[in-house]
Design a protein around this motif. Structure first.
Motif, PDB file in Angstrom:
ATOM      1  N   ASP A  60       1.773  -5.492   8.389  1.00 55.91           N
ATOM      2  CA  ASP A  60       2.974  -4.872   8.911  1.00 55.91           C
ATOM      3  C   ASP A  60       2.863  -3.387   8.561  1.00 55.91           C
ATOM      4  O   ASP A  60       3.130  -2.992   7.420  1.00 55.91           O
ATOM      5  CB  ASP A  60       4.210  -5.503   8.280  1.00 55.91           C
ATOM      6  CG  ASP A  60       5.504  -4.995   8.871  1.00 55.91           C
ATOM      7  OD1 ASP A  60       5.495  -3.867   9.433  1.00 55.91           O
ATOM      8  OD2 ASP A  60       6.516  -5.681   8.778  1.00 55.91           O
ATOM      9  N   ASN A  61       2.468  -2.583   9.519  1.00 54.32           N
ATOM     10  CA  ASN A  61       2.263  -1.163   9.243  1.00 54.32           C
ATOM     11  C   ASN A  61       3.568  -0.438   8.946  1.00 54.32           C
ATOM     12  O   ASN A  61       3.569   0.589   8.261  1.00 54.32           O
ATOM     13  CB  ASN A  61       1.518  -0.498  10.393  1.00 54.32           C
ATOM     14  CG  ASN A  61       0.033  -0.844  10.386  1.00 54.32           C
ATOM     15  OD1 ASN A  61      -0.494  -1.391   9.413  1.00 54.32           O
ATOM     16  ND2 ASN A  61      -0.650  -0.543  11.480  1.00 54.32           N
ATOM     17  N   ALA A  62       4.675  -0.953   9.435  1.00 56.52           N
ATOM     18  CA  ALA A  62       5.967  -0.337   9.137  1.00 56.52           C
ATOM     19  C   ALA A  62       6.337  -0.528   7.667  1.00 56.52           C
ATOM     20  O   ALA A  62       7.069   0.282   7.094  1.00 56.52           O
ATOM     21  CB  ALA A  62       7.052  -0.925  10.024  1.00 56.52           C
ATOM     22  N   LYS A  63       5.820  -1.611   7.069  1.00 60.32           N
ATOM     23  CA  LYS A  63       6.102  -1.894   5.663  1.00 60.32           C
ATOM     24  C   LYS A  63       4.917  -1.561   4.767  1.00 60.32           C
ATOM     25  O   LYS A  63       4.969  -1.825   3.559  1.00 60.32           O
ATOM     26  CB  LYS A  63       6.479  -3.363   5.487  1.00 60.32           C
ATOM     27  CG  LYS A  63       7.772  -3.755   6.174  1.00 60.32           C
ATOM     28  CD  LYS A  63       8.108  -5.222   5.913  1.00 60.32           C
ATOM     29  CE  LYS A  63       9.429  -5.599   6.569  1.00 60.32           C
ATOM     30  NZ  LYS A  63       9.780  -7.025   6.337  1.00 60.32           N
ATOM     31  N   ASN A  64       3.858  -1.037   5.340  1.00 61.96           N
ATOM     32  CA  ASN A  64       2.652  -0.714   4.561  1.00 61.96           C
ATOM     33  C   ASN A  64       2.181  -1.914   3.734  1.00 61.96           C
ATOM     34  O   ASN A  64       1.856  -1.787   2.540  1.00 61.96           O
ATOM     35  CB  ASN A  64       2.904   0.484   3.628  1.00 61.96           C
ATOM     36  CG  ASN A  64       2.724   1.810   4.321  1.00 61.96           C
ATOM     37  OD1 ASN A  64       2.694   1.869   5.550  1.00 61.96           O
ATOM     38  ND2 ASN A  64       2.620   2.863   3.561  1.00 61.96           N
ATOM     39  N   THR A  65       2.137  -3.065   4.381  1.00 61.12           N
ATOM     40  CA  THR A  65       1.789  -4.294   3.667  1.00 61.12           C
ATOM     41  C   THR A  65       0.819  -5.131   4.487  1.00 61.12           C
ATOM     42  O   THR A  65       0.955  -5.221   5.710  1.00 61.12           O
ATOM     43  CB  THR A  65       3.049  -5.119   3.355  1.00 61.12           C
ATOM     44  OG1 THR A  65       3.969  -4.314   2.599  1.00 61.12           O
ATOM     45  CG2 THR A  65       2.707  -6.351   2.536  1.00 61.12           C
ATOM     46  N   ALA A  94       0.820  -1.198   0.000  1.00 66.35           N
ATOM     47  CA  ALA A  94       0.000   0.000   0.000  1.00 66.35           C
ATOM     48  C   ALA A  94       0.854   1.248   0.000  1.00 66.35           C
ATOM     49  O   ALA A  94       1.950   1.271   0.563  1.00 66.35           O
ATOM     50  CB  ALA A  94      -0.913   0.008   1.224  1.00 66.35           C
ATOM     51  N   SER A  95       0.351   2.270  -0.641  1.00 64.52           N
ATOM     52  CA  SER A  95       0.977   3.579  -0.566  1.00 64.52           C
ATOM     53  C   SER A  95      -0.105   4.582  -0.229  1.00 64.52           C
ATOM     54  O   SER A  95      -1.262   4.402  -0.568  1.00 64.52           O
ATOM     55  CB  SER A  95       1.662   3.937  -1.886  1.00 64.52           C
ATOM     56  OG  SER A  95       0.726   3.951  -2.953  1.00 64.52           O
ATOM     57  N   GLY A  96       0.289   5.653   0.443  1.00 63.75           N
ATOM     58  CA  GLY A  96      -0.692   6.624   0.880  1.00 63.75           C
ATOM     59  C   GLY A  96      -0.649   6.771   2.388  1.00 63.75           C
ATOM     60  O   GLY A  96      -0.308   5.827   3.108  1.00 63.75           O
ATOM     61  N   ARG A  97      -1.030   7.943   2.851  1.00 68.61           N
ATOM     62  CA  ARG A  97      -0.851   8.252   4.261  1.00 68.61           C
ATOM     63  C   ARG A  97      -1.875   7.623   5.182  1.00 68.61           C
ATOM     64  O   ARG A  97      -1.735   7.678   6.388  1.00 68.61           O
ATOM     65  CB  ARG A  97      -0.868   9.767   4.438  1.00 68.61           C
ATOM     66  CG  ARG A  97       0.415  10.431   3.995  1.00 68.61           C
ATOM     67  CD  ARG A  97       0.358  11.921   4.207  1.00 68.61           C
ATOM     68  NE  ARG A  97      -0.291  12.586   3.084  1.00 68.61           N
ATOM     69  CZ  ARG A  97      -0.450  13.898   2.999  1.00 68.61           C
ATOM     70  NH1 ARG A  97      -0.063  14.661   3.988  1.00 68.61           N
ATOM     71  NH2 ARG A  97      -1.022  14.429   1.954  1.00 68.61           N
ATOM     72  N   THR A  98      -2.938   7.034   4.618  1.00 67.53           N
ATOM     73  CA  THR A  98      -3.987   6.529   5.489  1.00 67.53           C
ATOM     74  C   THR A  98      -3.886   5.035   5.765  1.00 67.53           C
ATOM     75  O   THR A  98      -4.735   4.486   6.446  1.00 67.53           O
ATOM     76  CB  THR A  98      -5.374   6.816   4.877  1.00 67.53           C
ATOM     77  OG1 THR A  98      -5.476   6.167   3.608  1.00 67.53           O
ATOM     78  CG2 THR A  98      -5.589   8.312   4.713  1.00 67.53           C
ATOM     79  N   PHE A  99      -2.842   4.352   5.269  1.00 65.26           N
ATOM     80  CA  PHE A  99      -2.783   2.897   5.425  1.00 65.26           C
ATOM     81  C   PHE A  99      -2.866   2.490   6.886  1.00 65.26           C
ATOM     82  O   PHE A  99      -3.638   1.603   7.239  1.00 65.26           O
ATOM     83  CB  PHE A  99      -1.510   2.332   4.807  1.00 65.26           C
ATOM     84  CG  PHE A  99      -1.350   0.855   5.044  1.00 65.26           C
ATOM     85  CD1 PHE A  99      -0.507   0.374   6.037  1.00 65.26           C
ATOM     86  CD2 PHE A  99      -2.061  -0.053   4.281  1.00 65.26           C
ATOM     87  CE1 PHE A  99      -0.373  -0.990   6.258  1.00 65.26           C
ATOM     88  CE2 PHE A  99      -1.936  -1.420   4.495  1.00 65.26           C
ATOM     89  CZ  PHE A  99      -1.092  -1.884   5.488  1.00 65.26           C
ATOM     90  N   SER A 100      -2.073   3.097   7.749  1.00 60.57           N
ATOM     91  CA  SER A 100      -2.023   2.676   9.149  1.00 60.57           C
ATOM     92  C   SER A 100      -3.327   2.968   9.887  1.00 60.57           C
ATOM     93  O   SER A 100      -3.531   2.481  10.995  1.00 60.57           O
ATOM     94  CB  SER A 100      -0.859   3.346   9.864  1.00 60.57           C
ATOM     95  OG  SER A 100      -1.029   4.746   9.872  1.00 60.57           O
TER      96      SER A 100
END
Length: 126
Positions: A73-78, A24-30
């Motif tokens: 994994d929020n650190a990896k946006n995945t 994922a890319s974008g600021r709202t993933f987490s």
């Protein structure tokens, strides 16, 4: 808004395993609840699994419970979908999706997710 890209699909024999990934890319993933859906030929897209923004809560469709595991994994946006004991009826295009609504209820459907990937094909041969 979140941009999503799935990978990891392929051909596997019944009883085998695959792990799907969704970058994922974008600021709202987490802050997003993430879900996996699938669509078999001639059928409607259906819910598979969801995971809360923190990763502490998960929810599964009855058809995959005990065989599939969703994680993130929020650190990896995945976000991942580990699929074990695959069956021929699991054959479908698998999509990841995101929503920024609250976790509850966890079993929201297609129309409640706002961002979607292009999908990855999973084929299980019997």
């Amino acid at each position: 808004q979140v941009q999503l890209e799935e990978s990891g699909g392929g051909l596997v024999q019944a009883g085998g395993s695959l792990r799907l990934s969704c970058a994922a890319s974008g600021r709202t993933f987490s802050r997003s609840v993430m879900g996996w859906f699938r669509q078999a030929p001639g059928k409607e897209r259906e819910f598979v699994a969801a995971i809360s923004a923190s990763g502490r809560s998960t929810y599964y469709a009855d058809s995959v419970k005990g065989r599939f595991t969703i994680s993130r994994d929020n650190a990896k946006n995945t976000v991942y979908l580990q699929m074990n004991s695959l069956k021929s009826e699991d054959t479908a295009v698998y999509f990841c999706a995101a929503r920024t609504t609250t976790w509850y209820p966890p079993d929201l459907g297609v129309k409640d997710y706002t961002d979607w990937g292009q999908g990855t094909q999973v084929t299980v041969s019997s």
